[in-house]
Design a protein around this motif. Sequence first.
Motif, PDB file in Angstrom:
ATOM      1  N   ILE A   9       0.867  -1.177   0.000  1.00  0.00           N
ATOM      2  CA  ILE A   9       0.000   0.000   0.000  1.00  0.00           C
ATOM      3  C   ILE A   9       0.903   1.226   0.000  1.00  0.00           C
ATOM      4  N   GLU A  10       0.531   2.200  -0.794  1.00  0.00           N
ATOM      5  CA  GLU A  10       1.336   3.414  -0.898  1.00  0.00           C
ATOM      6  C   GLU A  10       0.591   4.580  -0.257  1.00  0.00           C
ATOM      7  N   PHE A  11       1.313   5.333   0.554  1.00  0.00           N
ATOM      8  CA  PHE A  11       0.745   6.500   1.234  1.00  0.00           C
ATOM      9  C   PHE A  11       1.611   7.717   0.940  1.00  0.00           C
ATOM     10  N   PRO A  12       1.057   8.756   0.303  1.00  0.00           N
ATOM     11  CA  PRO A  12       1.827   9.997   0.166  1.00  0.00           C
ATOM     12  C   PRO A  12       1.920  10.662   1.540  1.00  0.00           C
ATOM     13  N   ILE A  13       3.108  11.110   1.911  1.00  0.00           N
ATOM     14  CA  ILE A  13       3.283  11.774   3.211  1.00  0.00           C
ATOM     15  C   ILE A  13       4.127  13.026   3.012  1.00  0.00           C
ATOM     16  N   HIS A  14       3.643  14.130   3.537  1.00  0.00           N
ATOM     17  CA  HIS A  14       4.378  15.394   3.412  1.00  0.00           C
ATOM     18  C   HIS A  14       5.333  15.552   4.586  1.00  0.00           C
ATOM     19  N   ALA A  15       6.505  14.948   4.446  1.00  0.00           N
ATOM     20  CA  ALA A  15       7.533  15.045   5.487  1.00  0.00           C
ATOM     21  C   ALA A  15       8.850  14.592   4.868  1.00  0.00           C
ATOM     22  N   SER A  16       9.945  14.960   5.497  1.00  0.00           N
ATOM     23  CA  SER A  16      11.250  14.563   4.957  1.00  0.00           C
ATOM     24  C   SER A  16      11.512  13.092   5.293  1.00  0.00           C
ATOM     25  N   THR A  17      12.263  12.436   4.428  1.00  0.00           N
ATOM     26  CA  THR A  17      12.575  11.029   4.676  1.00  0.00           C
ATOM     27  C   THR A  17      13.405  10.871   5.946  1.00  0.00           C
ATOM     28  N   LYS A  18      14.276  11.827   6.198  1.00  0.00           N
ATOM     29  CA  LYS A  18      15.126  11.765   7.396  1.00  0.00           C
ATOM     30  C   LYS A  18      14.271  11.768   8.665  1.00  0.00           C
ATOM     31  N   MET A  19      13.300  12.679   8.701  1.00  0.00           N
ATOM     32  CA  MET A  19      12.422  12.756   9.865  1.00  0.00           C
ATOM     33  C   MET A  19      11.514  11.531   9.945  1.00  0.00           C
ATOM     34  N   LEU A  20      10.926  11.142   8.829  1.00  0.00           N
ATOM     35  CA  LEU A  20      10.011  10.000   8.805  1.00  0.00           C
ATOM     36  C   LEU A  20      10.679   8.713   9.240  1.00  0.00           C
ATOM     37  N   TYR A  21      11.909   8.524   8.793  1.00  0.00           N
ATOM     38  CA  TYR A  21      12.583   7.252   9.050  1.00  0.00           C
ATOM     39  C   TYR A  21      12.696   6.952  10.542  1.00  0.00           C
ATOM     40  N   GLN A  22      12.835   7.995  11.334  1.00  0.00           N
ATOM     41  CA  GLN A  22      12.923   7.803  12.791  1.00  0.00           C
ATOM     42  C   GLN A  22      11.684   7.100  13.352  1.00  0.00           C
ATOM     43  N   TYR A  23      10.548   7.290  12.668  1.00  0.00           N
ATOM     44  CA  TYR A  23       9.301   6.689  13.150  1.00  0.00           C
ATOM     45  C   TYR A  23       9.183   5.208  12.807  1.00  0.00           C
ATOM     46  N   ARG A  62      18.128   0.046   5.351  1.00  0.00           N
ATOM     47  CA  ARG A  62      18.884   1.075   4.628  1.00  0.00           C
ATOM     48  C   ARG A  62      18.431   2.405   5.188  1.00  0.00           C
ATOM     49  N   PRO A  63      19.260   3.058   6.011  1.00  0.00           N
ATOM     50  CA  PRO A  63      18.851   4.301   6.664  1.00  0.00           C
ATOM     51  C   PRO A  63      18.211   5.301   5.702  1.00  0.00           C
ATOM     52  N   GLU A  64      17.111   5.883   6.179  1.00  0.00           N
ATOM     53  CA  GLU A  64      16.322   6.879   5.445  1.00  0.00           C
ATOM     54  C   GLU A  64      15.668   6.326   4.180  1.00  0.00           C
ATOM     55  N   GLU A  65      15.751   5.016   3.976  1.00  0.00           N
ATOM     56  CA  GLU A  65      15.135   4.436   2.791  1.00  0.00           C
ATOM     57  C   GLU A  65      14.153   3.326   3.133  1.00  0.00           C
ATOM     58  N   LYS A  66      14.625   2.294   3.857  1.00  0.00           N
ATOM     59  CA  LYS A  66      13.692   1.225   4.209  1.00  0.00           C
ATOM     60  C   LYS A  66      14.170   0.415   5.392  1.00  0.00           C
ATOM     61  N   ILE A  67      13.188  -0.212   6.044  1.00  0.00           N
ATOM     62  CA  ILE A  67      13.488  -1.191   7.086  1.00  0.00           C
ATOM     63  C   ILE A  67      12.511  -2.346   6.916  1.00  0.00           C
ATOM     64  N   ARG A  68      13.054  -3.563   6.967  1.00  0.00           N
ATOM     65  CA  ARG A  68      12.250  -4.770   6.804  1.00  0.00           C
ATOM     66  C   ARG A  68      12.368  -5.598   8.072  1.00  0.00           C
ATOM     67  N   ARG A  84       9.044   1.401   3.358  1.00  0.00           N
ATOM     68  CA  ARG A  84       9.984   1.901   2.358  1.00  0.00           C
ATOM     69  C   ARG A  84       9.593   3.313   1.965  1.00  0.00           C
ATOM     70  N   LEU A  85      10.571   4.191   1.924  1.00  0.00           N
ATOM     71  CA  LEU A  85      10.322   5.586   1.544  1.00  0.00           C
ATOM     72  C   LEU A  85      10.857   5.830   0.147  1.00  0.00           C
ATOM     73  N   LYS A  92       9.434  15.532  -6.173  1.00  0.00           N
ATOM     74  CA  LYS A  92      10.083  15.429  -4.851  1.00  0.00           C
ATOM     75  C   LYS A  92       9.090  15.027  -3.749  1.00  0.00           C
ATOM     76  N   ASP A  93       7.902  14.577  -4.150  1.00  0.00           N
ATOM     77  CA  ASP A  93       6.938  14.112  -3.156  1.00  0.00           C
ATOM     78  C   ASP A  93       7.439  12.816  -2.526  1.00  0.00           C
ATOM     79  N   VAL A  94       7.171  12.674  -1.229  1.00  0.00           N
ATOM     80  CA  VAL A  94       7.588  11.475  -0.509  1.00  0.00           C
ATOM     81  C   VAL A  94       6.402  10.521  -0.392  1.00  0.00           C
ATOM     82  N   SER A  95       6.657   9.252  -0.683  1.00  0.00           N
ATOM     83  CA  SER A  95       5.646   8.209  -0.482  1.00  0.00           C
ATOM     84  C   SER A  95       6.202   7.163   0.466  1.00  0.00           C
ATOM     85  N   LEU A  96       5.313   6.672   1.318  1.00  0.00           N
ATOM     86  CA  LEU A  96       5.635   5.543   2.174  1.00  0.00           C
ATOM     87  C   LEU A  96       4.971   4.322   1.550  1.00  0.00           C
TER      88      LEU A  96
END
Length: 127
Positions: A9-23, A62-68, A84-85, A92-96
């Motif tokens: 499932i793909e979710f558009p999210i308005h946030a930076s990958t660096k910030m999102l990845y922490q979550y 892969r930091p700021e990209e994905k975690i499995r 996965r981001l 430049k839109d970010v999708s999760l």
Amino acid sequence: MSAKIKFEIEFPIHASTKMLYQYFATPSGLSEWFADNVNSRGELFTFIWDGSEEQAKVLQERPEEKIRLKWLEDEDPKSYFEFRLEIDAITKDVSLIVTDFAEEDEIEESKMFWENQIEELKHTIGA
């Protein structure tokens, strides 16, 4: 036991990958939206909901990209869940992209679960 089916499932999210990845990759981030509490020791994450615990092991990161991760109780050798981001090269839109596995008759339920969780995440980060 029937093999589980992979879905994304793909979710558009308005946030930076660096910030999102922490979550997705830190216990403190995950406990803000995914579980009541999350602890980690090395590659092992312990998720706590209403007193019950489930453990997942990090398979790939892969930091700021994905975690499995893989639930330890899940006997299906192929199954995992992944955050996965992706950044659109042009806009430049970010999708999760959330990848998970479910039994055929549980896919809709699993998708609803993720939609609710990601709504909680968006609410948490104000996106």
